[in-house]
Design an enzyme around this catalytic site. Structure first.
Site, PDB file in Angstrom:
ATOM      1  N   ARG A  89       9.368  65.549 137.711  1.00 23.32           N
ATOM      2  CA  ARG A  89      10.081  64.264 137.623  1.00 23.32           C
ATOM      3  C   ARG A  89      10.137  63.708 136.201  1.00 23.32           C
ATOM      4  O   ARG A  89      10.045  62.496 135.973  1.00 23.32           O
ATOM      5  CB  ARG A  89       9.436  63.215 138.544  1.00 23.32           C
ATOM      6  CG  ARG A  89       9.443  63.568 140.015  1.00 23.32           C
ATOM      7  CD  ARG A  89      10.845  63.653 140.579  1.00 23.32           C
ATOM      8  NE  ARG A  89      10.844  63.709 142.037  1.00 23.32           N
ATOM      9  CZ  ARG A  89      10.884  64.846 142.747  1.00 23.32           C
ATOM     10  NH1 ARG A  89      10.918  66.019 142.134  1.00 23.32           N
ATOM     11  NH2 ARG A  89      10.916  64.798 144.064  1.00 23.32           N
ATOM     12  N   GLU A 107       8.482  56.127 141.161  1.00 25.36           N
ATOM     13  CA  GLU A 107       9.529  57.083 140.811  1.00 25.36           C
ATOM     14  C   GLU A 107      10.872  56.344 140.797  1.00 25.36           C
ATOM     15  O   GLU A 107      11.764  56.651 140.014  1.00 25.36           O
ATOM     16  CB  GLU A 107       9.563  58.207 141.855  1.00 25.36           C
ATOM     17  CG  GLU A 107      10.552  59.292 141.511  1.00 25.36           C
ATOM     18  CD  GLU A 107      10.969  60.121 142.696  1.00 25.36           C
ATOM     19  OE1 GLU A 107      11.979  59.779 143.344  1.00 25.36           O
ATOM     20  OE2 GLU A 107      10.284  61.117 142.967  1.00 25.36           O
ATOM     21  N   SER A 117      11.769  58.792 147.747  1.00 32.69           N
ATOM     22  CA  SER A 117      10.356  58.573 147.440  1.00 32.69           C
ATOM     23  C   SER A 117      10.223  57.426 146.441  1.00 32.69           C
ATOM     24  O   SER A 117      10.895  57.401 145.422  1.00 32.69           O
ATOM     25  CB  SER A 117       9.747  59.830 146.817  1.00 32.69           C
ATOM     26  OG  SER A 117       9.742  60.883 147.748  1.00 32.69           O
TER      27      SER A 117
HETATM   28  N1  EPU Z   1       2.504  63.159 154.857  1.00 33.48           N
HETATM   29  C1  EPU Z   1       1.708  62.386 155.650  1.00 33.48           C
HETATM   30  N2  EPU Z   1       2.142  61.118 155.963  1.00 33.48           N
HETATM   31  C2  EPU Z   1       3.322  60.620 155.509  1.00 33.48           C
HETATM   32  C3  EPU Z   1       4.122  61.421 154.683  1.00 33.48           C
HETATM   33  C4  EPU Z   1       3.690  62.698 154.371  1.00 33.48           C
HETATM   34  O1  EPU Z   1       0.629  62.784 156.065  1.00 33.48           O
HETATM   35  O2  EPU Z   1       3.645  59.464 155.821  1.00 33.48           O
HETATM   36  C5  EPU Z   1       2.063  64.531 154.540  1.00 33.48           C
HETATM   37  C6  EPU Z   1       2.994  65.581 155.170  1.00 33.48           C
HETATM   38  O3  EPU Z   1       2.630  65.864 156.486  1.00 33.48           O
HETATM   39  C7  EPU Z   1       2.798  66.759 154.221  1.00 33.48           C
HETATM   40  C8  EPU Z   1       2.505  66.107 152.862  1.00 33.48           C
HETATM   41  O4  EPU Z   1       2.138  64.756 153.139  1.00 33.48           O
HETATM   42  O5  EPU Z   1       1.672  67.491 154.599  1.00 33.48           O
HETATM   43  C9  EPU Z   1       3.707  66.147 151.917  1.00 33.48           C
HETATM   44  O6  EPU Z   1       4.814  65.448 152.512  1.00 33.48           O
HETATM   45  P1  EPU Z   1       6.314  65.935 152.309  1.00 33.48           P
HETATM   46  O7  EPU Z   1       6.451  67.363 152.673  1.00 33.48           O
HETATM   47  O8  EPU Z   1       7.204  64.951 152.980  1.00 33.48           O
HETATM   48  O9  EPU Z   1       6.531  65.905 150.730  1.00 33.48           O
HETATM   49  P2  EPU Z   1       6.341  64.735 149.697  1.00 33.48           P
HETATM   50  O10 EPU Z   1       5.396  65.222 148.664  1.00 33.48           O
HETATM   51  O11 EPU Z   1       6.042  63.434 150.343  1.00 33.48           O
HETATM   52  C10 EPU Z   1       8.252  65.541 148.102  1.00 33.48           C
HETATM   53  C11 EPU Z   1       9.283  64.834 147.260  1.00 33.48           C
HETATM   54  C12 EPU Z   1      10.520  64.537 148.083  1.00 33.48           C
HETATM   55  C13 EPU Z   1      11.082  65.824 148.672  1.00 33.48           C
HETATM   56  C14 EPU Z   1       9.980  66.468 149.544  1.00 33.48           C
HETATM   57  C15 EPU Z   1      10.416  67.782 150.140  1.00 33.48           C
HETATM   58  C16 EPU Z   1       8.092  63.474 145.615  1.00 33.48           C
HETATM   59  C17 EPU Z   1       7.615  62.129 145.232  1.00 33.48           C
HETATM   60  N3  EPU Z   1       8.749  63.567 146.777  1.00 33.48           N
HETATM   61  O12 EPU Z   1       7.824  64.612 149.074  1.00 33.48           O
HETATM   62  O13 EPU Z   1      11.490  64.016 147.177  1.00 33.48           O
HETATM   63  O14 EPU Z   1      12.233  65.559 149.444  1.00 33.48           O
HETATM   64  O15 EPU Z   1       8.824  66.698 148.712  1.00 33.48           O
HETATM   65  O16 EPU Z   1      10.453  68.769 149.188  1.00 33.48           O
HETATM   66  O17 EPU Z   1       7.870  64.424 144.857  1.00 33.48           O
HETATM   67  C18 EPU Z   1      12.378  62.011 146.251  1.00 33.48           C
HETATM   68  O18 EPU Z   1      11.954  62.410 145.167  1.00 33.48           O
HETATM   69  O19 EPU Z   1      13.006  60.918 146.368  1.00 33.48           O
HETATM   70  C19 EPU Z   1      12.108  62.796 147.447  1.00 33.48           C
HETATM   71  C20 EPU Z   1      12.436  62.378 148.638  1.00 33.48           C
END
Ligand code: EPU
Length: 293
Positions: free
Chosen positions: A166, A284, A215
């Site tokens: 990012r 972000e 996010s």
């Molecule tokens: N999780 C929870 N509770 C929640 C949300 C997530 O326990 O409320 C857990 C999920 O079960 C999973 C882990 O946290 O084990 C990661 O969650 P997720 O796969 O949704 O990925 P993320 O790290 O929250 C990132 C990006 C997203 C992108 C997704 C998919 C960032 C800040 N966010 O989310 O990007 O779509 O991976 O690749 O890096 C964005 O940047 O706006 C965005 C949506």
């Protein structure tokens, strides 16, 4: 009277230009259709300096209820195009999902992940946008940039942009005009299958049908902001019309009666609580305008 009145609209509501649909007006809104319009804006900036920001698809920004007292530069449809060859070139206002689908349909593989990001090509370069294990750094070859600060136009190799999670080294006055991406020959049906998988995953894991800006916080190294906020029990926390999404804790949803200030206060509240848990969260989402009293 301001020189900006010659090329920009005055007092333009910004809310419709963002996915949050919140916030006030820009003193001026200048829409560019070509790189030469950006150079004109750069020259005007020397004659009459004002605060300036570039707005992409507005999918990662929260505009203050008081708006922005300066010039918002927006890239018009002239910057929205995709050119498929051995590499894939695309104008900076092109929606990333359109880039992903166009490349997939033409049998160019590698850009499918962009279907999961509602921003623009320019925004993706600025912040090295990514999802599903890929980011812009993996596929970007070169960009063309107009610098509004010194009115120059240049080609830059991706390697010179210092892309990391990012992050890029591009400043707020450096406007991406277009980008060239690497891709490989692929079977269109395989590419389109991948696109359907990502779309399905997003529907199941991220809030849809409610106003949000993706996010809210960057993930801290080695962990997920959403997981940490969830574990702290903050899902469903509300300030006014803003709420931490019950589906994904790193999303803040804006209800019908929400103000930008509600969203801002909720961001700060989540940050403060997570700070007490020893977790430093950095937004972000870009904050545009003044939010403090
Ligand atoms: N999780 C929870 N509770 C929640 C949300 C997530 O326990 O409320 C857990 C999920 O079960 C999973 C882990 O946290 O084990 C990661 O969650 P997720 O796969 O949704 O990925 P993320 O790290 O929250 C990132 C990006 C997203 C992108 C997704 C998919 C960032 C800040 N966010 O989310 O990007 O779509 O991976 O690749 O890096 C964005 O940047 O706006 C965005 C949506």
């Amino acid at each position: 009277m301001s020189l900006w009145d010659d090329i920009a609209e005055r007092d333009v509501p910004l809310a419709p230009l963002t996915t949050y649909k919140l916030g006030g007006a820009a003193r001026h809104l200048a829409t560019a259709e070509h790189a030469r319009d950006l150079l004109r804006i750069a020259h005007l900036l020397k004659e009459e300096p004002v605060p300036v920001v570039v707005l992409g698809r507005g999918s990662n920004v929260l505009v203050s209820d008081r708006g922005f007292d300066g010039v918002v530069v927006r890239l018009g449809t002239g910057f929205s195009w995709v050119d498929i060859g051995e590499n894939v070139a695309s104008g900076s206002a092109t929606p990333l999902p359109l880039l992903a689908r166009t490349a997939a349909k033409a049998g160019r593989s590698g850009l499918e992940f962009y279907v999961g990001i509602p921003g623009s090509v320019g925004g993706a370069v600025m912040m090295n946008a990514g999802c599903h294990g890929s980011d812009t750094k993996d596929v970007l070859l070169t960009v063309e940039i107009v610098d509004l600060g010194d009115a120059t136009r240049q080609q830059v190799d991706a390697a010179a942009l210092d892309l990391s999670y990012r992050h890029s080294n591009l400043g707020p006055l450096q406007v991406v005009v277009h980008a060239v991406f690497a891709s490989e020959a692929g079977d269109p049906s395989v590419c389109e299958h991948r696109i359907r998988e990502i779309t399905r995953w997003r529907k199941a894991h991220q809030p849809g049908g409610v106003l949000n800006a993706g996010s809210v916080f960057k993930n801290p190294p080695g962990d997920s902001a959403g997981r940490l906020i969830d574990r702290a029990g903050l899902k469903g926390l509300t300030v006014g019309g803003a709420r931490v999404s019950p589906l994904h804790a790193n999303f803040i949803e804006a209800g019908r009666d929400a103000t930008a200030r509600d969203v801002y206060r909720l961001i700060r509240s989540v940050q403060a609580t997570m700070g007490e848990h020893g977790v430093h969260l950095e937004p972000e989402v870009r904050l545009l305008g003044n939010f403090e009293d």
